[in-house]
Design a protein around this motif. Structure first.
Motif, PDB file in Angstrom:
ATOM      1  N   TYR A  49      40.137  36.028  44.542  1.00  0.00           N
ATOM      2  CA  TYR A  49      39.361  37.036  43.792  1.00  0.00           C
ATOM      3  C   TYR A  49      39.051  36.556  42.371  1.00  0.00           C
ATOM      4  CZ  TYR A  49      41.471  39.658  47.579  1.00  0.00           C
ATOM      5  OH  TYR A  49      41.884  40.063  48.819  1.00  0.00           O
ATOM      6  N   PHE A  63      45.922  43.188  40.528  1.00  0.00           N
ATOM      7  CA  PHE A  63      45.904  43.239  41.996  1.00  0.00           C
ATOM      8  C   PHE A  63      47.316  43.125  42.585  1.00  0.00           C
ATOM      9  CE2 PHE A  63      41.320  41.416  41.986  1.00  0.00           C
ATOM     10  CZ  PHE A  63      40.821  42.675  41.694  1.00  0.00           C
ATOM     11  N   ASN A  72      42.607  50.886  45.751  1.00  0.00           N
ATOM     12  CA  ASN A  72      42.750  49.492  46.158  1.00  0.00           C
ATOM     13  C   ASN A  72      41.523  48.738  45.641  1.00  0.00           C
ATOM     14  OD1 ASN A  72      42.944  47.058  47.491  1.00  0.00           O
ATOM     15  ND2 ASN A  72      43.019  47.930  49.558  1.00  0.00           N
ATOM     16  N   GLY A 119      42.125  48.172  35.783  1.00  0.00           N
ATOM     17  CA  GLY A 119      41.712  47.243  36.842  1.00  0.00           C
ATOM     18  C   GLY A 119      40.305  46.708  36.661  1.00  0.00           C
ATOM     19  N   ARG A 129      41.206  45.888  44.706  1.00  0.00           N
ATOM     20  CA  ARG A 129      41.084  44.515  45.176  1.00  0.00           C
ATOM     21  C   ARG A 129      40.165  44.427  46.400  1.00  0.00           C
ATOM     22  NH1 ARG A 129      45.743  40.931  47.927  1.00  0.00           N
ATOM     23  NH2 ARG A 129      44.843  41.962  49.723  1.00  0.00           N
ATOM     24  N   ASP A 130      40.336  45.378  47.305  1.00  0.00           N
ATOM     25  CA  ASP A 130      39.615  45.256  48.576  1.00  0.00           C
ATOM     26  C   ASP A 130      38.580  46.334  48.834  1.00  0.00           C
ATOM     27  OD1 ASP A 130      41.358  43.119  49.264  1.00  0.00           O
ATOM     28  OD2 ASP A 130      42.869  44.592  49.842  1.00  0.00           O
ATOM     29  N   GLU A 146      48.889  47.121  42.653  1.00  0.00           N
ATOM     30  CA  GLU A 146      48.239  48.255  43.313  1.00  0.00           C
ATOM     31  C   GLU A 146      49.045  48.871  44.448  1.00  0.00           C
ATOM     32  OE1 GLU A 146      44.191  46.495  44.003  1.00  0.00           O
ATOM     33  OE2 GLU A 146      43.567  48.358  43.021  1.00  0.00           O
ATOM     34  N   GLY A 194      37.391  43.928  42.801  1.00  0.00           N
ATOM     35  CA  GLY A 194      37.858  42.885  43.725  1.00  0.00           C
ATOM     36  C   GLY A 194      36.679  42.028  44.187  1.00  0.00           C
TER      37      GLY A 194
END
Ligand code: FUB
Ligand code: ZN
Length: 679
Positions: free
Chosen positions: A276, A256, A162, A215, A164-165, A259, A218
């Motif tokens: 983001y 994102f 993840n 990727g 993104r986070d 994912e 994030g």
């Protein structure tokens, strides 16, 4: 690996700050902040939210030590929240992860601050503590190079699942920044080795090649950290990974969105990519959007890559984004991020004073971004913003005794509202000893410890002076070591006098002096013939046949100024702010009584009528401004609404006592206000 032709931050080993103002801040970091934060990182500050940062590294180290034992089973990631708190706060489990998922960064920022302090002030005892802590961190790193205690302790099967986070790349970024700083300061490259191994592991998993995740972070910072790692080691692979993150961001299909994360209701049908800064490829972005700290860190990385790769499209995007921040979305204090919802930017000219978020880290990020713009192209507009953020939005984040901190830096506070209005609960009226999410305190420490790297940049033959602080600089030009001794005298309230002694300079040495925006173009340069000076983009370039010891002076007019906002900033309609040099001033209830909403400055009052006074505030001397003002009579006996008759509208003359904004909230809870009504 420094390219001689580039304009780069000065190496901290080549500068000694002697300035009263900045030396005081740096000494505070050395003598108070660093020891205090070490206690905080080890959960030993009574009454402060525990950090668990060192606890987590120790737990991860112990786990690694056990990993070779027969029957060892690695943790498997289940449902772990982003913040983990012990069931029994008095007895945390020594093997478990606690705190926010990016808790490792609190330590990395601290060790970076330690590095800067050791550069300036060797301290074997502190270095021993830091070296030992680094050995714990190195022991926590997995054998393959992975390092993030949240996933190591909760289950690496979820690593990079993840982006993104999950903040793994954010932790890596801070690790890397710290590692480079510590190696440069002490020669101990153990942490640098940790960062390099971690970087290699990341690039074995994320990148353009087939089989890797396509990727990017994030929460940005890895971009600029990798550039620093490249510059330290000369390894192009780090530059390439940084460029990959920059180039990949915001491309379709959006990573994102791929994912496999469940999409929260409020994001349907369109996931929020702008939070983001991933809504568009970065070269197409022209408005500062989303989480303010992330944005500042991304733009800093973009400016680094634009400079190093001479990428015109990226440079242009940086210029547009800088302009979006500084022309439409920045507070007069250099704070950025208007809303606590997502700690984010909103829309142009939306700059509410009492609900402002203006996180300390975001102002710090703006300092980073501005310095990198200066490295890309030295123009004084960038230094003006950098200075504004540094003297106001950053310094307000730390108490005068260095022991408590603001995360949020509002421009107006009515304590009762902060206690009782849910929209303002994020606004604290007094600085806190520590935070569960403690990103700001050690970030302030590392910035103040390295402030010299923001004051000066240099290229092959030019030393750029962006901020005026007394200091001694050494610079190599050809085969000579040029010495520049700058002494900034700010004792006069109406001008800043700067004396500069240049020694041993060859004729191709150039001194570039910024003309600060606050002097209104009024300055006097003496000691050099006019023919030796050329003015460009807000800098005076002085180049001449230097004598062995050559002295010049520059004196900048430094008037008190009454400032208005663009009328689209509705919050500030009919109001003015008061500034003096780079400092923004504010009113506090302690000096002016309650109900600051009733206080005004009459139209026609001239800034030249302001009187200066020195006062002691919490053990520090502040230059106070005494401003002729008015106080409206309270009307409390006419019902909630009543006819607006002249008789109810009376005012009495008062003298407003204004203190520098960063001095506020050092005398307990009370009202504060930057923007003042005009009568
Ligand atoms: O997400 C890491 C840090 O925590 C951010 O930079 C801050 O805004 C805070 O949310
Ligand atoms: Zn922060």
């Amino acid at each position: 690996m420094r390219d001689e032709h580039e304009n780069r931050a000065i190496d901290l080993k080549n500068i000694r700050i002697t300035d009263d103002f900045w030396k005081t801040e740096q000494e505070l970091v050395r003598t108070e902040v660093i020891p205090y934060q070490w206690e905080a990182l080890n959960d030993r500050v009574p009454g402060a939210a525990p950090s668990f940062a060192m606890h987590n590294f120790r737990a991860a180290k112990a786990l690694r030590a056990r990993s070779h034992e027969p029957g060892f089973t690695a943790p498997v990631f289940g449902k772990v929240p982003f913040e983990v708190l012990p069931e029994d706060p008095a007895h945390p489990d020594p093997g478990k992860f606690y705190g926010f998922l990016f808790q490792d960064t609190d330590f990395y920022k601290w060790i970076e601050a330690v590095a800067y302090s050791l550069t300036d002030h060797p301290d074997p005892e502190l270095q021993k503590t830091a070296d030992e802590a680094i050995t714990i961190v190195a022991g926590a790193q997995a054998e393959d190079g992975y390092l993030d205690t949240y996933y190591i302790l909760n289950g690496r099967n979820a690593e990079f699942s993840n982006l993104r986070d999950n903040h793994e790349l954010y932790c890596f970024g801070h690790l890397t920044e710290a590692a480079v700083a510590y190696a440069q300061a002490t020669g101990n490259s153990e942490l640098l080795g940790v960062a390099e191994r971690c970087a290699s592991y990341i690039s074995s998993k994320i990148g353009a090649e087939e089989g890797k995740k396509h990727g990017y972070p994030g929460h940005e910072i890895a971009e600029m950290a990798l550039v620093r790692l490249y510059e330290e080691t000369g390894e192009e692979k780090y530059l390439n990974l940084s460029r990959y993150f920059i180039d990949e961001r915001g491309k379709d299909p959006k990573y994102f969105g791929l994912e496999g994360r469940p999409q929260p209701e409020h994001e349907k049908p369109n996931p929020v990519f702008s939070y983001y800064q991933a809504h568009k490829p970065v070269r197409e972005q022209d408005e500062a959007m989303g989480h303010a700290v992330r944005a500042m860190y991304l733009y800093s990385g973009m400016a680094d890559i634009a400079r190093l790769t001479d990428d015109d499209a990226l440079k242009e995007a940086c210029r547009k984004l800088f302009s979006s921040v500084s022309r439409d979305k920045m507070y007069v204090t250099g704070g950025v991020g208007s809303t606590h919802i997502g700690e984010a930017f909103t829309f142009p000219y939306d700059l509410p004073n009492d609900t402002a978020y203006t996180e300390s880290c975001a102002a710090i990020g703006l300092v980073f971004f501005s310095r990198r713009m200066l490295e890309m192209e030295p123009k004084s507009i960038y230094a003006d913003v950098m200075e504004r953020a540094l003297y106001n939005g950053v310094l307000s984040g730390i108490a005068l005794d260095g022991k408590s901190f603001f995360y949020v830096n509002p421009l107006e506070v009515w304590p009762e509202a902060s206690h009782r209005d849910a929209r303002k609960l994020h606004v604290k009226n007094v600085r806190q000893k520590w935070f569960g999410c403690a990103c700001c305190p050690p970030n302030i420490a590392r910035l103040l410890g390295s402030v010299g790297a923001y004051a000066y940049t240099e290229n092959e033959d030019t030393l750029f002076t962006h901020l005026y602080m007394s200091s001694e600089i050494k610079k190599r030009v050809d085969d000579r070591e040029v010495s520049v001794k700058l002494s900034a005298d700010r004792s006069s309230p109406v001008k800043w006098d700067v004396k500069i002694l240049v020694e041993n300079a060859p004729s191709d040495f150039t001194l570039a002096l910024r003309i600060p925006g606050w002097c209104g173009g009024k300055y006097e340069l003496s000691g050099v013939p006019e023919s030796a000076v050329c003015k460009k983009d807000g800098y005076l370039y002085v180049k001449k046949d230097w004598a062995d010891a050559d002295e010049l002076q520059i004196s900048f007019s430094c008037p008190v100024r009454f400032i208005r906002s663009d009328t689209r900033v509705r919050e500030n309609s009919g109001k003015i702010a008061v500034t003096h040099g780079p400092l923004v001033y504010c009113l506090e209830e302690k000096d002016n009584g309650p109900d600051l909403n009733l206080v005004m400055i009459e139209r026609g009052t001239e800034a030249s009528e302001v009187v200066f006074e020195n006062a002691e505030i919490a053990g520090r001397t502040a230059e106070i401004l005494l401003v002729p003002g008015l106080r409206e009579q309270p009307v409390t006996d006419q019902g909630l609404y009543f006819d607006a008759e002249e008789k109810t509208d009376t005012c009495t003359p008062v003298t407003l006592r204004m203190i520098p904004y960063f001095f506020w909230a050092n005398r307990g809870e009370n009202e504060m206000q930057v923007w003042i009504r005009r009568a």
